[in-house]
Enzyme design. Structure first.
Site, PDB file in Angstrom:
ATOM      1  N   GLY A 235       0.796  -1.219   0.000  1.00 20.07           N
ATOM      2  CA  GLY A 235       0.000   0.000   0.000  1.00 20.07           C
ATOM      3  C   GLY A 235       0.821   1.257   0.000  1.00 20.07           C
ATOM      4  O   GLY A 235       0.480   2.243   0.664  1.00 20.07           O
TER       5      GLY A 235
ATOM      6  N   ASN B 219       1.739   3.326  -2.616  1.00 16.33           N
ATOM      7  CA  ASN B 219       1.685   4.232  -3.766  1.00 16.33           C
ATOM      8  C   ASN B 219       1.197   5.630  -3.397  1.00 16.33           C
ATOM      9  O   ASN B 219       1.145   6.519  -4.241  1.00 16.33           O
ATOM     10  CB  ASN B 219       0.829   3.643  -4.897  1.00 16.33           C
ATOM     11  CG  ASN B 219      -0.592   3.323  -4.448  1.00 16.33           C
ATOM     12  OD1 ASN B 219      -1.105   3.904  -3.497  1.00 16.33           O
ATOM     13  ND2 ASN B 219      -1.218   2.382  -5.134  1.00 16.33           N
TER      14      ASN B 219
ATOM     15  N   GLY C 262       0.242   8.374   0.418  1.00 16.79           N
ATOM     16  CA  GLY C 262       0.077   8.522   1.862  1.00 16.79           C
ATOM     17  C   GLY C 262       1.288   8.111   2.676  1.00 16.79           C
ATOM     18  O   GLY C 262       2.446   8.337   2.290  1.00 16.79           O
ATOM     19  N   ILE C 263       1.021   7.505   3.825  1.00 16.65           N
ATOM     20  CA  ILE C 263       2.080   7.121   4.759  1.00 16.65           C
ATOM     21  C   ILE C 263       3.016   6.093   4.142  1.00 16.65           C
ATOM     22  O   ILE C 263       4.236   6.165   4.306  1.00 16.65           O
ATOM     23  CB  ILE C 263       1.454   6.569   6.061  1.00 16.65           C
ATOM     24  CG1 ILE C 263       0.625   7.666   6.745  1.00 16.65           C
ATOM     25  CG2 ILE C 263       2.535   6.059   7.005  1.00 16.65           C
ATOM     26  CD1 ILE C 263      -0.216   7.161   7.911  1.00 16.65           C
ATOM     27  N   GLY C 264       2.457   5.142   3.413  1.00 15.49           N
ATOM     28  CA  GLY C 264       3.285   4.120   2.774  1.00 15.49           C
ATOM     29  C   GLY C 264       4.243   4.705   1.751  1.00 15.49           C
ATOM     30  O   GLY C 264       5.402   4.289   1.644  1.00 15.49           O
TER      31      GLY C 264
ATOM     32  N   SER D  26      -2.879   0.582  14.612  1.00 16.16           N
ATOM     33  CA  SER D  26      -3.496   1.879  14.907  1.00 16.16           C
ATOM     34  C   SER D  26      -3.877   1.935  16.375  1.00 16.16           C
ATOM     35  O   SER D  26      -4.172   0.901  16.998  1.00 16.16           O
ATOM     36  CB  SER D  26      -4.744   2.073  14.038  1.00 16.16           C
ATOM     37  OG  SER D  26      -5.502   3.177  14.483  1.00 16.16           O
TER      38      SER D  26
ATOM     39  N   TYR E 204     -12.911  -1.828  11.676  1.00 17.11           N
ATOM     40  CA  TYR E 204     -11.538  -1.333  11.533  1.00 17.11           C
ATOM     41  C   TYR E 204     -10.735  -1.620  12.802  1.00 17.11           C
ATOM     42  O   TYR E 204      -9.589  -2.092  12.723  1.00 17.11           O
ATOM     43  CB  TYR E 204     -11.562   0.160  11.239  1.00 17.11           C
ATOM     44  CG  TYR E 204     -10.202   0.752  10.992  1.00 17.11           C
ATOM     45  CD1 TYR E 204      -9.515   0.489   9.815  1.00 17.11           C
ATOM     46  CD2 TYR E 204      -9.591   1.575  11.941  1.00 17.11           C
ATOM     47  CE1 TYR E 204      -8.263   1.033   9.584  1.00 17.11           C
ATOM     48  CE2 TYR E 204      -8.346   2.123  11.715  1.00 17.11           C
ATOM     49  CZ  TYR E 204      -7.686   1.847  10.535  1.00 17.11           C
ATOM     50  OH  TYR E 204      -6.437   2.378  10.317  1.00 17.11           O
TER      51      TYR E 204
END
Length: 327
Positions: free
Chosen positions: A53, A55, A57-59, A182, A207
């Protein structure tokens, strides 16, 4: 009389708005002053890293920083167009040409198997596996594997991916496995005997349940791998990412304003992941949960017993749903 009421309401609204924005500014200042950045200068020139993941944001920020340190970085994501753009952006920003894209759709266990088979065939080592990808969404949606989608993408598929790559990780030790969890795990209501999601739950609980499973996975797996493989989980912080795109109108405008202007940036949220991937002081630290670069407390229910039970049930669920992939 009516004019007086109107003026009073307008004045009250102005006062409330000023107070609201003052609080937001104070929160932003506090976060800026209290958000630690990874300061270790370790190079990763001979290392291979997989970031799921990554591509955006945080990644993306994680992958970019690790590439800047010289690592061979594999962007493992579902969206090909966005992922190839991310590869180009990271190469341009870092000058490191060893950044590659490999397709991975965590909502399909067949895709996880295909990714792992390809990786194990073409790569000679895996020093750091970062299970970063996350998903949330409304409704009770099942994948083609018959597993509730949030739980599969956030927990079951990463566990499957980790197991399929484990021999390569062990063969590359000292190596590291990182689960991006999280702080939401503190509000979980996990049923360890219903990981496939037979019983519908609300969007937040879905979540939270998947995120506590990340913490439990790290805790359980840390006891199973040989010495030299560190397995940890973490809370990255809150930033504006694609994960929050499901916020409904009309709350989305306010929510996005706060995320963009008050919360941490994706770069700031990536710091704990980067720290876990790089710091030489954490080579032997395993089975822990981190927040802001430090070991943090987990929910009291996160015990060895629950971790073992969830991990065993996860492996059993994976084996049940992937029998058709075995020779």
């Amino acid at each position: 009389m009516i004019l007086s009421i109107i003026f009073f309401l307008i004045k009250s609204l102005c006062c409330i708005s000023i107070a609201f924005f003052a609080v937001l500014i104070l929160i932003k200042i506090w976060l800026k002053l209290n958000t630690p950045m990874c300061t270790c200068k370790v190079r990763l020139d001979e290392k291979t890293v997989v970031v799921t993941g990554s591509n955006m944001g945080i990644g993306f920020e994680t992958a970019k920083t690790l590439a800047r340190r010289g690592a061979r970085v594999v962007i493992a994501s579902r969206n090909e167009v966005r992922s190839r753009a991310a590869v180009e952006a990271i190469i341009e920003a870092t000058g490191n040409p060893r950044v590659e894209y490999k397709p991975l759709d965590l909502s399909k266990l067949s895709s996880v198997k295909q990714f792992a088979d390809d990786f194990n065939k073409h790569y000679d080592r895996l020093d750091v596996l970062i299970n970063n990808a996350a998903f949330n969404g409304f409704g009770h949606v099942k994948t083609e594997d018959g597993i509730e989608k949030v739980m599969q993408v956030n927990h079951v598929a990463p566990a499957y991916l980790t197991n399929l790559l484990l021999d390569k990780i062990v063969g590359s030790k000292p190596s590291r496995i990182i689960f991006v969890s999280s702080g939401a795990h503190n509000t979980h209501a996990i049923d360890p005997d219903d990981l496939e999601g037979r019983k519908p739950v609300n969007i937040w609980t879905k979540y939270s349940n998947s995120k506590v499973c990340n913490v439990l996975s790290a805790k359980a797996l840390a006891k199973c791998v040989p010495e030299g493989v560190a397995v940890n989980s973490l809370h990255p912080g809150v930033a504006k990412t694609e994960l929050y795109d499901m916020v409904p109108w009309p709350l989305d405008a306010l929510f996005n304003f706060v995320l963009e202007n008050v919360c941490k940036t994706p770069e700031e949220c990536a710091q704990t992941t980067i720290h876990l991937a790089c710091s030489p002081h954490l080579e032997r630290v395993t089975g822990q949960y981190f927040n802001d670069l430090e070991v943090d407390k987990t929910h009291p229910s996160v015990t060895d017993e629950l971790a073992d039970r969830v991990w065993e049930n996860t492996i059993a669920l994976i084996e049940d749903r992937t029998r058709r992939y075995k020779n």
